[in-house]
Design an enzyme around this catalytic site. Structure first.
Site, PDB file in Angstrom:
ATOM      1  N   MET A   1       0.905  -1.285   0.070  1.00 17.87           N
ATOM      2  CA  MET A   1      -0.190   0.090  -0.019  1.00 17.87           C
ATOM      3  C   MET A   1       0.619   1.290   0.022  1.00 17.87           C
ATOM      4  O   MET A   1       0.343   2.274   0.355  1.00 17.87           O
ATOM      5  CB  MET A   1      -1.002  -0.163   1.225  1.00 17.87           C
ATOM      6  CG  MET A   1      -1.886  -1.249   1.028  1.00 17.87           C
ATOM      7  SD  MET A   1      -3.555  -0.920   2.192  1.00 17.87           S
ATOM      8  CE  MET A   1      -2.740  -0.467   3.725  1.00 17.87           C
TER       9      MET A   1
ATOM     10  N   TYR B   1       4.044   3.946   0.713  1.00 11.20           N
ATOM     11  CA  TYR B   1       4.739   4.391   2.038  1.00 11.20           C
ATOM     12  C   TYR B   1       5.852   3.774   2.558  1.00 11.20           C
ATOM     13  O   TYR B   1       5.921   3.248   3.824  1.00 11.20           O
ATOM     14  CB  TYR B   1       3.669   4.956   3.204  1.00 11.20           C
ATOM     15  CG  TYR B   1       4.270   6.359   4.084  1.00 11.20           C
ATOM     16  CD1 TYR B   1       4.333   7.687   3.334  1.00 11.20           C
ATOM     17  CD2 TYR B   1       4.830   6.176   5.028  1.00 11.20           C
ATOM     18  CE1 TYR B   1       4.871   8.533   3.829  1.00 11.20           C
ATOM     19  CE2 TYR B   1       5.090   7.218   5.585  1.00 11.20           C
ATOM     20  CZ  TYR B   1       5.223   8.517   5.192  1.00 11.20           C
ATOM     21  OH  TYR B   1       5.757   9.649   5.707  1.00 11.20           O
ATOM     22  N   LEU B   2       6.697   3.397   1.499  1.00  8.61           N
ATOM     23  CA  LEU B   2       7.558   1.822   1.885  1.00  8.61           C
ATOM     24  C   LEU B   2       8.580   2.513   2.941  1.00  8.61           C
ATOM     25  O   LEU B   2       9.165   3.352   3.012  1.00  8.61           O
ATOM     26  CB  LEU B   2       8.248   1.624   0.570  1.00  8.61           C
ATOM     27  CG  LEU B   2       7.333   1.477  -0.623  1.00  8.61           C
ATOM     28  CD1 LEU B   2       8.276   1.034  -1.841  1.00  8.61           C
ATOM     29  CD2 LEU B   2       6.252   0.642  -0.381  1.00  8.61           C
TER      30      LEU B   2
ATOM     31  N   HIS C   1       8.868  -3.465   3.736  1.00 12.91           N
ATOM     32  CA  HIS C   1       8.546  -3.708   2.430  1.00 12.91           C
ATOM     33  C   HIS C   1       9.844  -3.898   1.546  1.00 12.91           C
ATOM     34  O   HIS C   1       9.980  -4.745   0.630  1.00 12.91           O
ATOM     35  CB  HIS C   1       8.011  -2.411   1.489  1.00 12.91           C
ATOM     36  CG  HIS C   1       6.636  -1.885   2.491  1.00 12.91           C
ATOM     37  ND1 HIS C   1       6.858  -0.888   3.081  1.00 12.91           N
ATOM     38  CD2 HIS C   1       5.502  -2.569   2.416  1.00 12.91           C
ATOM     39  CE1 HIS C   1       5.317  -0.352   3.403  1.00 12.91           C
ATOM     40  NE2 HIS C   1       4.552  -1.650   2.858  1.00 12.91           N
TER      41      HIS C   1
ATOM     42  N   GLN D   1     -10.543  -2.787   1.956  1.00 14.43           N
ATOM     43  CA  GLN D   1     -10.140  -3.495   3.196  1.00 14.43           C
ATOM     44  C   GLN D   1     -10.168  -2.441   4.471  1.00 14.43           C
ATOM     45  O   GLN D   1      -9.611  -3.147   5.606  1.00 14.43           O
ATOM     46  CB  GLN D   1      -8.599  -4.010   3.072  1.00 14.43           C
ATOM     47  CG  GLN D   1      -7.598  -3.015   2.873  1.00 14.43           C
ATOM     48  CD  GLN D   1      -6.288  -3.702   2.480  1.00 14.43           C
ATOM     49  OE1 GLN D   1      -6.040  -4.112   1.596  1.00 14.43           O
ATOM     50  NE2 GLN D   1      -5.443  -3.759   3.337  1.00 14.43           N
TER      51      GLN D   1
ATOM     52  N   MET E   1       8.414  -2.256  12.000  1.00 15.44           N
ATOM     53  CA  MET E   1       8.207  -1.383  11.064  1.00 15.44           C
ATOM     54  C   MET E   1       6.815  -1.333  10.642  1.00 15.44           C
ATOM     55  O   MET E   1       6.113  -2.124  10.218  1.00 15.44           O
ATOM     56  CB  MET E   1       9.194  -1.458  10.040  1.00 15.44           C
ATOM     57  CG  MET E   1      10.682  -1.236  10.517  1.00 15.44           C
ATOM     58  SD  MET E   1      11.918  -0.938   9.287  1.00 15.44           S
ATOM     59  CE  MET E   1      11.948   0.843   9.629  1.00 15.44           C
ATOM     60  N   SER E   2       6.065  -0.248  10.357  1.00 14.98           N
ATOM     61  CA  SER E   2       4.776  -0.053   9.758  1.00 14.98           C
ATOM     62  C   SER E   2       4.727   1.345   9.345  1.00 14.98           C
ATOM     63  O   SER E   2       5.153   2.547   9.830  1.00 14.98           O
ATOM     64  CB  SER E   2       3.868  -0.218  11.096  1.00 14.98           C
ATOM     65  OG  SER E   2       2.461   0.206  10.472  1.00 14.98           O
ATOM     66  N   SER E   3       3.867   1.556   8.151  1.00 18.48           N
ATOM     67  CA  SER E   3       3.629   2.822   7.353  1.00 18.48           C
ATOM     68  C   SER E   3       2.883   3.754   8.444  1.00 18.48           C
ATOM     69  O   SER E   3       3.013   4.740   8.682  1.00 18.48           O
ATOM     70  CB  SER E   3       2.870   2.880   6.415  1.00 18.48           C
ATOM     71  OG  SER E   3       3.331   1.960   5.278  1.00 18.48           O
ATOM     72  N   ARG E   4       2.045   2.947   9.477  1.00 21.97           N
ATOM     73  CA  ARG E   4       1.432   3.767  10.329  1.00 21.97           C
ATOM     74  C   ARG E   4       2.121   4.305  11.699  1.00 21.97           C
ATOM     75  O   ARG E   4       1.580   5.137  12.232  1.00 21.97           O
ATOM     76  CB  ARG E   4       0.227   2.841  10.909  1.00 21.97           C
ATOM     77  CG  ARG E   4      -0.984   2.581   9.882  1.00 21.97           C
ATOM     78  CD  ARG E   4      -2.011   1.866  10.617  1.00 21.97           C
ATOM     79  NE  ARG E   4      -3.374   1.890   9.518  1.00 21.97           N
ATOM     80  CZ  ARG E   4      -3.747   0.733   8.695  1.00 21.97           C
ATOM     81  NH1 ARG E   4      -2.860  -0.340   8.833  1.00 21.97           N
ATOM     82  NH2 ARG E   4      -4.656   0.687   7.988  1.00 21.97           N
TER      83      ARG E   4
HETATM   84  P1  AMP Z   1       1.256  -2.701   3.487  1.00 26.49           P
HETATM   85  O1  AMP Z   1       1.918  -2.051   2.356  1.00 26.49           O
HETATM   86  O2  AMP Z   1       1.178  -2.157   4.884  1.00 26.49           O
HETATM   87  O3  AMP Z   1      -0.067  -3.643   2.905  1.00 26.49           O
HETATM   88  O4  AMP Z   1       2.392  -4.096   3.531  1.00 26.49           O
HETATM   89  C1  AMP Z   1       2.736  -4.756   2.139  1.00 26.49           C
HETATM   90  C2  AMP Z   1       3.554  -5.949   2.652  1.00 26.49           C
HETATM   91  O5  AMP Z   1       4.763  -5.553   3.559  1.00 26.49           O
HETATM   92  C3  AMP Z   1       2.597  -6.792   3.460  1.00 26.49           C
HETATM   93  O6  AMP Z   1       2.902  -8.133   3.034  1.00 26.49           O
HETATM   94  C4  AMP Z   1       3.247  -6.793   4.877  1.00 26.49           C
HETATM   95  O7  AMP Z   1       2.927  -7.817   5.765  1.00 26.49           O
HETATM   96  C5  AMP Z   1       4.572  -6.425   4.656  1.00 26.49           C
HETATM   97  N1  AMP Z   1       5.304  -5.855   5.648  1.00 26.49           N
HETATM   98  C6  AMP Z   1       4.653  -4.867   6.429  1.00 26.49           C
HETATM   99  N2  AMP Z   1       5.333  -4.397   7.814  1.00 26.49           N
HETATM  100  C7  AMP Z   1       6.265  -5.063   7.518  1.00 26.49           C
HETATM  101  C8  AMP Z   1       7.455  -5.471   8.453  1.00 26.49           C
HETATM  102  N3  AMP Z   1       7.692  -4.543   9.452  1.00 26.49           N
HETATM  103  N4  AMP Z   1       8.210  -6.812   8.148  1.00 26.49           N
HETATM  104  C9  AMP Z   1       8.123  -7.223   7.069  1.00 26.49           C
HETATM  105  N5  AMP Z   1       6.988  -6.973   6.189  1.00 26.49           N
HETATM  106  C10 AMP Z   1       6.312  -6.122   6.415  1.00 26.49           C
END
Ligand code: AMP
Length: 283
Positions: free
Chosen positions: A29, A31-32, A36, A60, A184-187
């Site tokens: 989604m 905001y890498l 990612h 979603q 790590m999370s975009s949020r």
């Molecule tokens: P998203 O952009 O949040 O939908 O994430 C895209 C992909 O990256 C999904 O398969 C997530 O599970 C994966 N992802 C997100 N955060 C992490 C992280 N900290 N470590 C590994 N994979 C991640």
């Protein structure tokens, strides 16, 4: 690197690949971050052609969730993907994916889709399964890459691939963490400095939960800036509740810290080893 916005062009691009070329796919989604990019790095090693997608999937998100405010930075994302050797990025608009008249969803049922994350986010996995199947149909990857960070999403997609006989090899890769343990999370961008410090409570709770399960919840409840959603032990494939963490098992946690709803997990694999993720600097 090619940037493609329409399904028609993406399908044409995909059909120009030789049938002998292995195609890897990393859906995101945007905001890498390094989570990612760990998927992109691995996919780059394991495939001749690498396709990524950036799409903030409206189906979603619940009606009161953060779809409108979800962080976006397409120019930066494209630059990163180019640096990491991605061949093609698919960046469709919501109406390209869900045109007027769209009515057909993939709707997973049972505990896997309706409990834990599915209980708090009722139509979330319907949206996830639908977009992932649509992207698979458009991109026709041989291998697709997902993060263990979203453990229930990975389980739902694994089940969908099996149930619908999709000829795709799924690669589920370990969670990448900040040096202090925060996944790590975009949020994470929603967190102010005090909330950012408090957000390590999810990791600390999972660490504690490895020895005594009930200390997971207690650890989060002791952090005044966090509001616990759930702290649970589940089977990693079916998401049926487990009383104790006998292998294989998933320790799962979700909590709100300030405006951010954060999730995290540790996986106790069938061989008895823990997958607790990888600090970003140790990759
Ligand atoms: P998203 O952009 O949040 O939908 O994430 C895209 C992909 O990256 C999904 O398969 C997530 O599970 C994966 N992802 C997100 N955060 C992490 C992280 N900290 N470590 C590994 N994979 C991640």
């Amino acid at each position: 690197m090619r940037v493609i916005t329409t399904i028609q062009e993406m399908v044409a691009e995909r059909s120009s690949c030789a049938s002998s070329q292995k195609v890897g796919f990393v859906p995101t989604m945007g905001y890498l971050h390094e989570g990612h990019l760990s998927l992109v790095r691995e996919a780059r090693k394991e495939n001749e052609i690498l396709i990524a997608s950036i799409f903030v999937n409206p189906t979603q998100f619940g009606p009161h969730e953060d779809l409108a405010s979800y962080p976006r930075d397409l120019p930066r994302d494209l630059q990163l993907l180019e640096t990491f050797g991605v061949d093609t990025v698919f960046v469709p608009t919501p109406t390209e994916i869900y045109p007027p008249g769209f009515v057909t969803y993939v709707d997973p049922i049972g505990p896997l889709a309706t409990e834990v994350e599915g209980a708090t986010r009722p139509k979330h996995f319907r949206g996830v399964a639908t977009i992932v199947l649509k992207l698979f149909q458009i991109i026709l990857p041989h291998q697709a890459y997902f993060g263990q960070k979203d453990a229930q999403q990975a389980a739902v997609i694994s089940r969908m691939v099996a149930d619908l006989n999709l000829p795709i090899n799924l690669r589920i890769l370990s969670t990448i963490r900040e040096a202090d343990g925060l996944a790590m999370s975009s949020r994470n961008v929603y967190l102010n400095p005090e909330e950012r410090a408090a957000a390590t409570v999810l990791f600390r709770a999972l660490q504690a939960g490895r020895t005594v399960v009930k200390t997971m919840a207690e650890t989060v409840l002791a952090e005044p800036r966090a509001r616990l959603d759930y702290a649970e032990v589940r089977d990693p494939d079916s998401f049926i509740q487990l009383e104790v963490s006998h292998a294989p098992a998933l320790l799962l946690i979700a909590a709100k810290v300030g405006p951010a709803r954060l999730i995290d997990n540790f996986l106790l694999r069938a061989d008895g080893c823990w997958d607790i993720g990888i600090p970003v600097n140790d990759q």
